[in-house]
Scaffold this active site. Structure first.
Site, PDB file in Angstrom:
ATOM      1  N   LYS A  11      18.036   8.783  -5.256  1.00  0.00           N
ATOM      2  CA  LYS A  11      16.796   9.544  -5.426  1.00  0.00           C
ATOM      3  C   LYS A  11      17.037  11.035  -5.155  1.00  0.00           C
ATOM      4  O   LYS A  11      18.086  11.422  -4.618  1.00  0.00           O
ATOM      5  CB  LYS A  11      15.720   8.975  -4.485  1.00  0.00           C
ATOM      6  CG  LYS A  11      15.301   7.529  -4.822  1.00  0.00           C
ATOM      7  CD  LYS A  11      14.161   7.083  -3.903  1.00  0.00           C
ATOM      8  CE  LYS A  11      13.742   5.655  -4.174  1.00  0.00           C
ATOM      9  NZ  LYS A  11      12.574   5.256  -3.328  1.00  0.00           N
ATOM     10  N   TYR A  51       7.821   2.298 -11.910  1.00  0.00           N
ATOM     11  CA  TYR A  51       7.099   1.856 -10.717  1.00  0.00           C
ATOM     12  C   TYR A  51       5.740   1.247 -11.058  1.00  0.00           C
ATOM     13  O   TYR A  51       4.831   1.265 -10.223  1.00  0.00           O
ATOM     14  CB  TYR A  51       6.931   3.034  -9.759  1.00  0.00           C
ATOM     15  CG  TYR A  51       8.192   3.395  -8.989  1.00  0.00           C
ATOM     16  CD1 TYR A  51       8.869   2.438  -8.211  1.00  0.00           C
ATOM     17  CD2 TYR A  51       8.693   4.690  -9.006  1.00  0.00           C
ATOM     18  CE1 TYR A  51       9.996   2.768  -7.487  1.00  0.00           C
ATOM     19  CE2 TYR A  51       9.833   5.036  -8.273  1.00  0.00           C
ATOM     20  CZ  TYR A  51      10.475   4.066  -7.521  1.00  0.00           C
ATOM     21  OH  TYR A  51      11.597   4.401  -6.799  1.00  0.00           O
ATOM     22  N   ASN A 114      13.670   7.745   0.888  1.00  0.00           N
ATOM     23  CA  ASN A 114      14.560   6.702   1.395  1.00  0.00           C
ATOM     24  C   ASN A 114      15.835   6.541   0.564  1.00  0.00           C
ATOM     25  O   ASN A 114      16.427   5.470   0.512  1.00  0.00           O
ATOM     26  CB  ASN A 114      13.797   5.381   1.568  1.00  0.00           C
ATOM     27  CG  ASN A 114      13.237   4.856   0.262  1.00  0.00           C
ATOM     28  OD1 ASN A 114      13.396   5.488  -0.782  1.00  0.00           O
ATOM     29  ND2 ASN A 114      12.614   3.702   0.300  1.00  0.00           N
ATOM     30  N   HIS A 117      17.090   3.695  -4.832  1.00  0.00           N
ATOM     31  CA  HIS A 117      16.333   2.597  -5.441  1.00  0.00           C
ATOM     32  C   HIS A 117      17.338   1.543  -5.898  1.00  0.00           C
ATOM     33  O   HIS A 117      18.395   1.889  -6.427  1.00  0.00           O
ATOM     34  CB  HIS A 117      15.548   3.099  -6.660  1.00  0.00           C
ATOM     35  CG  HIS A 117      14.988   1.971  -7.486  1.00  0.00           C
ATOM     36  ND1 HIS A 117      13.798   1.359  -7.184  1.00  0.00           N
ATOM     37  CD2 HIS A 117      15.496   1.310  -8.559  1.00  0.00           C
ATOM     38  CE1 HIS A 117      13.585   0.373  -8.055  1.00  0.00           C
ATOM     39  NE2 HIS A 117      14.601   0.334  -8.904  1.00  0.00           N
ATOM     40  N   GLU A 128      14.538  -2.598 -15.795  1.00  0.00           N
ATOM     41  CA  GLU A 128      14.819  -1.226 -15.375  1.00  0.00           C
ATOM     42  C   GLU A 128      16.089  -0.685 -16.042  1.00  0.00           C
ATOM     43  O   GLU A 128      16.154   0.494 -16.394  1.00  0.00           O
ATOM     44  CB  GLU A 128      14.967  -1.175 -13.855  1.00  0.00           C
ATOM     45  CG  GLU A 128      13.660  -1.512 -13.136  1.00  0.00           C
ATOM     46  CD  GLU A 128      13.816  -1.594 -11.622  1.00  0.00           C
ATOM     47  OE1 GLU A 128      12.795  -1.803 -10.958  1.00  0.00           O
ATOM     48  OE2 GLU A 128      14.951  -1.456 -11.108  1.00  0.00           O
TER      49      GLU A 128
HETATM   50  N1  LIG Z   1       4.387   6.667   1.460  1.00  0.00           N
HETATM   51  C1  LIG Z   1       4.742   5.373   1.283  1.00  0.00           C
HETATM   52  N2  LIG Z   1       5.726   5.100   0.396  1.00  0.00           N
HETATM   53  C2  LIG Z   1       6.074   3.802   0.225  1.00  0.00           C
HETATM   54  C3  LIG Z   1       5.432   2.732   0.921  1.00  0.00           C
HETATM   55  N3  LIG Z   1       5.994   1.554   0.532  1.00  0.00           N
HETATM   56  C4  LIG Z   1       6.919   1.891  -0.374  1.00  0.00           C
HETATM   57  N4  LIG Z   1       6.993   3.234  -0.569  1.00  0.00           N
HETATM   58  C5  LIG Z   1       7.879   3.984  -1.466  1.00  0.00           C
HETATM   59  O1  LIG Z   1       7.817   3.354  -2.744  1.00  0.00           O
HETATM   60  C6  LIG Z   1       9.112   2.892  -3.115  1.00  0.00           C
HETATM   61  C7  LIG Z   1       8.971   1.589  -3.873  1.00  0.00           C
HETATM   62  O2  LIG Z   1       8.429   0.620  -2.988  1.00  0.00           O
HETATM   63  P1  LIG Z   1       9.031  -0.838  -2.913  1.00  0.00           P
HETATM   64  O3  LIG Z   1       9.389  -1.299  -4.278  1.00  0.00           O
HETATM   65  O4  LIG Z   1       8.051  -1.652  -2.133  1.00  0.00           O
HETATM   66  O5  LIG Z   1      10.334  -0.642  -2.005  1.00  0.00           O
HETATM   67  P2  LIG Z   1      11.900  -0.737  -2.360  1.00  0.00           P
HETATM   68  O6  LIG Z   1      12.045  -1.785  -3.423  1.00  0.00           O
HETATM   69  O7  LIG Z   1      12.543  -1.120  -1.057  1.00  0.00           O
HETATM   70  O8  LIG Z   1      12.314   0.632  -2.820  1.00  0.00           O
HETATM   71  C8  LIG Z   1       9.884   2.781  -1.812  1.00  0.00           C
HETATM   72  O9  LIG Z   1      11.282   2.902  -1.995  1.00  0.00           O
HETATM   73  C9  LIG Z   1       9.314   3.912  -0.994  1.00  0.00           C
HETATM   74  O10 LIG Z   1       9.969   5.144  -1.302  1.00  0.00           O
HETATM   75  C10 LIG Z   1       4.391   3.069   1.849  1.00  0.00           C
HETATM   76  O11 LIG Z   1       3.784   2.209   2.498  1.00  0.00           O
HETATM   77  N5  LIG Z   1       4.097   4.406   1.978  1.00  0.00           N
HETATM   78 MG   LIG Z   2      11.051  -1.991  -5.233  1.00  0.00          MG
END
Ligand SMILES: Nc1nc2c(ncn2[C@@H]2O[C@H](COP(=O)(O)OP(=O)(O)O)[C@@H](O)[C@H]2O)c(=O)[nH]1
Ligand SMILES: [Mg+2]
Length: 138
Positions: A11, A51, A114, A117, A128
């Site tokens: 990212k 997303y 973070n 991805h 994807e």
């Molecule tokens: N601000 C915020 N960002 C979030 C949260 N949950 C997820 N994200 C962001 O959205 C991205 C996609 O979420 P997810 O698919 O659930 O997580 P991943 O698959 O571990 O990347 C994550 O990598 C985070 O950067 C949240 O509760 N708050």
């Molecule tokens: Mg995810």
């Protein structure tokens, strides 16, 4: 043998902080193979499609703003159980609580920033990878 393909994105925070090499080093050291690799810029339409599952979440706007905020590095990563192996290397979503030894646990504290991805299932990986690399290998 169950070789899989998955999408890795370094990212914008990872690229800005000069951690692309560190992320790719860990992926390769683990035994996964980088089959395609490029620096790219994600526009809003692509971010919203990538997303789509999070469209109704309160953080969706912030997520799209962030992933479109700078260069990213995208990779097709291939190997035995590559989808789950990459997720294990990355660590859990929130870097504040991700264990040390994982990419997120070692390099960040903020959930939006973070670093990486990785596709969360073989089905997501196919979808994807097609978005970023077009039709091709599985
Ligand atoms: N601000 C915020 N960002 C979030 C949260 N949950 C997820 N994200 C962001 O959205 C991205 C996609 O979420 P997810 O698919 O659930 O997580 P991943 O698959 O571990 O990347 C994550 O990598 C985070 O950067 C949240 O509760 N708050
Ligand atoms: Mg995810």
């Amino acid at each position: 043998m169950a070789e899989e393909h998955t999408l890795l994105i370094v990212k914008p925070d990872g690229v800005r902080r000069g951690l692309t090499g560190e992320v790719l080093r860990r992926v390769e050291a683990k035994g996964l193979r980088i089959a395609e690799l490029r620096m790219d810029r994600v526009d809003r339409a692509l971010a919203e499609e990538q997303y789509a599952e999070h469209r109704d979440k309160p953080f969706f706007g912030e997520l799209v703003d962030f992933i479109t905020s700078g260069d990213v590095v995208v990779a097709r990563v291939v190997g035995e159980r590559a989808v789950s192996v990459l997720r294990t290397l990355m660590g859990p979503t929130d870097p504040a609580t991700a264990p040390p030894g994982t990419i997120r646990g070692d390099f960040g504290t903020v959930i939006t920033e973070n670093l990486v991805h990785g596709s969360d299932s073989p089905e997501s990986a196919r979808r994807e990878l097609e978005l970023f690399f077009g039709p091709g290998d599985p």
